[in-house]
Design a protein around this motif. Structure first.
Motif, PDB file in Angstrom:
ATOM      1  N   GLY A   1       1.765  26.327  -9.486  1.00 27.58           N
ATOM      2  CA  GLY A   1       3.135  26.803  -9.595  1.00 27.58           C
ATOM      3  C   GLY A   1       4.007  26.388  -8.434  1.00 27.58           C
ATOM      4  N   LYS A   2       3.450  25.623  -7.506  1.00 30.24           N
ATOM      5  CA  LYS A   2       4.233  25.103  -6.385  1.00 30.24           C
ATOM      6  C   LYS A   2       3.526  23.863  -5.862  1.00 30.24           C
ATOM      7  CE  LYS A   2       2.128  27.526  -2.556  1.00 30.24           C
ATOM      8  NZ  LYS A   2       2.430  27.759  -1.194  1.00 30.24           N
ATOM      9  N   ASP A   3       4.272  23.045  -5.155  1.00 34.84           N
ATOM     10  CA  ASP A   3       3.643  21.854  -4.598  1.00 34.84           C
ATOM     11  C   ASP A   3       3.554  21.976  -3.082  1.00 34.84           C
ATOM     12  OD1 ASP A   3       6.289  21.539  -3.976  1.00 34.84           O
ATOM     13  OD2 ASP A   3       6.570  19.683  -5.082  1.00 34.84           O
ATOM     14  N   ALA A   4       2.899  21.025  -2.478  1.00 32.50           N
ATOM     15  CA  ALA A   4       2.738  21.023  -1.029  1.00 32.50           C
ATOM     16  C   ALA A   4       4.046  20.634  -0.364  1.00 32.50           C
ATOM     17  CB  ALA A   4       1.645  20.038  -0.633  1.00 32.50           C
ATOM     18  N   ASP A   5       4.250  21.136   0.845  1.00 37.69           N
ATOM     19  CA  ASP A   5       5.446  20.767   1.594  1.00 37.69           C
ATOM     20  C   ASP A   5       5.413  19.299   2.001  1.00 37.69           C
ATOM     21  OD1 ASP A   5       6.316  23.373   1.431  1.00 37.69           O
ATOM     22  OD2 ASP A   5       5.418  23.939   3.340  1.00 37.69           O
ATOM     23  N   LYS A   6       4.269  18.862   2.452  1.00 37.19           N
ATOM     24  CA  LYS A   6       4.133  17.489   2.932  1.00 37.19           C
ATOM     25  C   LYS A   6       2.682  17.063   2.770  1.00 37.19           C
ATOM     26  CE  LYS A   6       4.845  14.658   7.018  1.00 37.19           C
ATOM     27  NZ  LYS A   6       5.196  14.659   8.452  1.00 37.19           N
ATOM     28  N   LEU A   7       2.479  15.852   2.293  1.00 38.28           N
ATOM     29  CA  LEU A   7       1.134  15.313   2.149  1.00 38.28           C
ATOM     30  C   LEU A   7       0.982  14.080   3.035  1.00 38.28           C
ATOM     31  CD1 LEU A   7       0.684  15.378  -1.736  1.00 38.28           C
ATOM     32  CD2 LEU A   7      -0.295  16.955  -0.087  1.00 38.28           C
TER      33      LEU A   7
ATOM     34  N   VAL B   1     -10.408   8.764  -0.722  1.00 36.12           N
ATOM     35  CA  VAL B   1      -9.017   9.110  -0.431  1.00 36.12           C
ATOM     36  C   VAL B   1      -9.031  10.386   0.397  1.00 36.12           C
ATOM     37  CG1 VAL B   1      -6.793   9.770  -1.377  1.00 36.12           C
ATOM     38  CG2 VAL B   1      -8.203   8.109  -2.583  1.00 36.12           C
ATOM     39  N   ILE B   2      -8.377  10.344   1.549  1.00 32.78           N
ATOM     40  CA  ILE B   2      -8.270  11.515   2.411  1.00 32.78           C
ATOM     41  C   ILE B   2      -6.856  12.050   2.252  1.00 32.78           C
ATOM     42  CG2 ILE B   2      -8.361  12.381   4.778  1.00 32.78           C
ATOM     43  CD1 ILE B   2     -10.220   9.909   5.332  1.00 32.78           C
ATOM     44  N   LEU B   3      -6.753  13.306   1.855  1.00 36.02           N
ATOM     45  CA  LEU B   3      -5.464  13.923   1.583  1.00 36.02           C
ATOM     46  C   LEU B   3      -5.333  15.173   2.437  1.00 36.02           C
ATOM     47  CD1 LEU B   3      -2.945  13.941  -0.294  1.00 36.02           C
ATOM     48  CD2 LEU B   3      -4.282  15.369  -1.829  1.00 36.02           C
ATOM     49  N   ALA B   4      -4.320  15.206   3.293  1.00 45.20           N
ATOM     50  CA  ALA B   4      -4.081  16.363   4.150  1.00 45.20           C
ATOM     51  C   ALA B   4      -2.734  16.971   3.806  1.00 45.20           C
ATOM     52  CB  ALA B   4      -4.107  15.950   5.616  1.00 45.20           C
ATOM     53  N   SER B   5      -2.694  18.274   3.770  1.00 41.73           N
ATOM     54  CA  SER B   5      -1.471  19.003   3.456  1.00 41.73           C
ATOM     55  C   SER B   5      -1.165  19.948   4.599  1.00 41.73           C
ATOM     56  CB  SER B   5      -1.659  19.788   2.155  1.00 41.73           C
ATOM     57  OG  SER B   5      -0.576  20.634   1.932  1.00 41.73           O
TER      58      SER B   5
ATOM     59  N   MET C   1       0.828  -1.198   0.000  1.00 40.66           N
ATOM     60  CA  MET C   1       0.000   0.000   0.000  1.00 40.66           C
ATOM     61  C   MET C   1       0.867   1.255   0.000  1.00 40.66           C
ATOM     62  SD  MET C   1      -3.080   1.013  -0.118  1.00 40.66           S
ATOM     63  CE  MET C   1      -4.581   1.186   0.749  1.00 40.66           C
ATOM     64  N   SER C   2       2.044   1.179   0.608  1.00 43.39           N
ATOM     65  CA  SER C   2       2.923   2.333   0.675  1.00 43.39           C
ATOM     66  C   SER C   2       3.338   2.810  -0.720  1.00 43.39           C
ATOM     67  CB  SER C   2       4.163   2.007   1.502  1.00 43.39           C
ATOM     68  OG  SER C   2       5.004   3.123   1.565  1.00 43.39           O
ATOM     69  N   LYS C   3       3.584   1.867  -1.629  1.00 45.15           N
ATOM     70  CA  LYS C   3       3.953   2.246  -2.993  1.00 45.15           C
ATOM     71  C   LYS C   3       2.787   2.950  -3.685  1.00 45.15           C
ATOM     72  CE  LYS C   3       7.515  -1.158  -3.892  1.00 45.15           C
ATOM     73  NZ  LYS C   3       7.977  -2.239  -4.762  1.00 45.15           N
ATOM     74  N   THR C   4       1.585   2.483  -3.428  1.00 42.40           N
ATOM     75  CA  THR C   4       0.396   3.113  -4.003  1.00 42.40           C
ATOM     76  C   THR C   4       0.255   4.546  -3.501  1.00 42.40           C
ATOM     77  OG1 THR C   4      -0.713   0.973  -4.078  1.00 42.40           O
ATOM     78  CG2 THR C   4      -2.106   2.912  -4.256  1.00 42.40           C
ATOM     79  N   ILE C   5       0.437   4.734  -2.211  1.00 44.42           N
ATOM     80  CA  ILE C   5       0.340   6.076  -1.624  1.00 44.42           C
ATOM     81  C   ILE C   5       1.424   6.982  -2.206  1.00 44.42           C
ATOM     82  CG2 ILE C   5       0.612   7.409   0.511  1.00 44.42           C
ATOM     83  CD1 ILE C   5      -0.811   5.095   1.953  1.00 44.42           C
ATOM     84  N   ASP C   6       2.647   6.458  -2.322  1.00 44.88           N
ATOM     85  CA  ASP C   6       3.745   7.253  -2.889  1.00 44.88           C
ATOM     86  C   ASP C   6       3.449   7.663  -4.323  1.00 44.88           C
ATOM     87  OD1 ASP C   6       5.164   7.101  -0.525  1.00 44.88           O
ATOM     88  OD2 ASP C   6       6.437   5.452  -1.191  1.00 44.88           O
ATOM     89  N   LYS C   7       2.928   6.745  -5.113  1.00 44.94           N
ATOM     90  CA  LYS C   7       2.588   7.061  -6.504  1.00 44.94           C
ATOM     91  C   LYS C   7       1.471   8.099  -6.558  1.00 44.94           C
ATOM     92  CE  LYS C   7       4.014   2.741  -8.643  1.00 44.94           C
ATOM     93  NZ  LYS C   7       3.570   1.535  -9.356  1.00 44.94           N
ATOM     94  N   PHE C   8       0.473   7.931  -5.712  1.00 46.20           N
ATOM     95  CA  PHE C   8      -0.641   8.873  -5.659  1.00 46.20           C
ATOM     96  C   PHE C   8      -0.136  10.269  -5.276  1.00 46.20           C
ATOM     97  CE2 PHE C   8      -4.064  11.074  -3.417  1.00 46.20           C
ATOM     98  CZ  PHE C   8      -5.080  11.001  -4.356  1.00 46.20           C
ATOM     99  N   ASN C   9       0.695  10.336  -4.241  1.00 48.95           N
ATOM    100  CA  ASN C   9       1.243  11.623  -3.808  1.00 48.95           C
ATOM    101  C   ASN C   9       2.080  12.271  -4.906  1.00 48.95           C
ATOM    102  OD1 ASN C   9       0.005  11.433  -1.338  1.00 48.95           O
ATOM    103  ND2 ASN C   9       1.832  10.832  -0.221  1.00 48.95           N
ATOM    104  N   ASP C  10       2.834  11.477  -5.652  1.00 47.11           N
ATOM    105  CA  ASP C  10       3.623  12.014  -6.759  1.00 47.11           C
ATOM    106  C   ASP C  10       2.723  12.669  -7.807  1.00 47.11           C
ATOM    107  OD1 ASP C  10       5.994  11.221  -5.609  1.00 47.11           O
ATOM    108  OD2 ASP C  10       6.195   9.401  -6.832  1.00 47.11           O
ATOM    109  N   VAL C  11       1.591  12.040  -8.089  1.00 50.20           N
ATOM    110  CA  VAL C  11       0.639  12.611  -9.048  1.00 50.20           C
ATOM    111  C   VAL C  11       0.080  13.929  -8.511  1.00 50.20           C
ATOM    112  CG1 VAL C  11      -1.610  12.285 -10.151  1.00 50.20           C
ATOM    113  CG2 VAL C  11       0.041  10.410 -10.095  1.00 50.20           C
TER     114      VAL C  11
END
Length: 83
Positions: free
Chosen positions: A21-27, A36-40, A1-11
């Motif tokens: 024009g910028k990305d999040a510091d941490k997801l 999918v719950i995504l917190a930044s 599951m960790s690889k899936t999360i990493d791929k999702f976060n990369d997208v």
């Protein structure tokens, strides 16, 4: 599951970089059955903080920052990025 999360976060990083024009510091991402719950942890930049001195200026920052994110996560941009 960790690889899936990493791929999702990369997208998500890629889409945010393209749109804002910028990305999040941490997801932090959690997958449930069909949600999918995504917190930044990102806050306003120093420039955005200075621009938010009055309520009218804060509304402008909101429209420039939050609205694009809401539209992005609504699906339209995500669907286009899959092509």
């Amino acid at each position: 599951m960790s690889k899936t999360i990493d791929k999702f976060n990369d997208v998500i990083y890629k889409i945010r970089k393209e749109v804002l024009g910028k990305d999040a510091d941490k997801l932090h991402t959690v997958f449930t059955e069909d949600i999918v719950i995504l917190a930044s942890n990102e806050g306003l930049t120093q420039v955005e903080q200075c621009m938010s001195a009055t309520s009218e200026d804060a509304e402008m920052v909101y429209l420039a920052r939050v609205k694009p994110l809401q539209n992005m996560y609504a699906g339209d941009i995500v669907e286009k990025s899959r092509k």
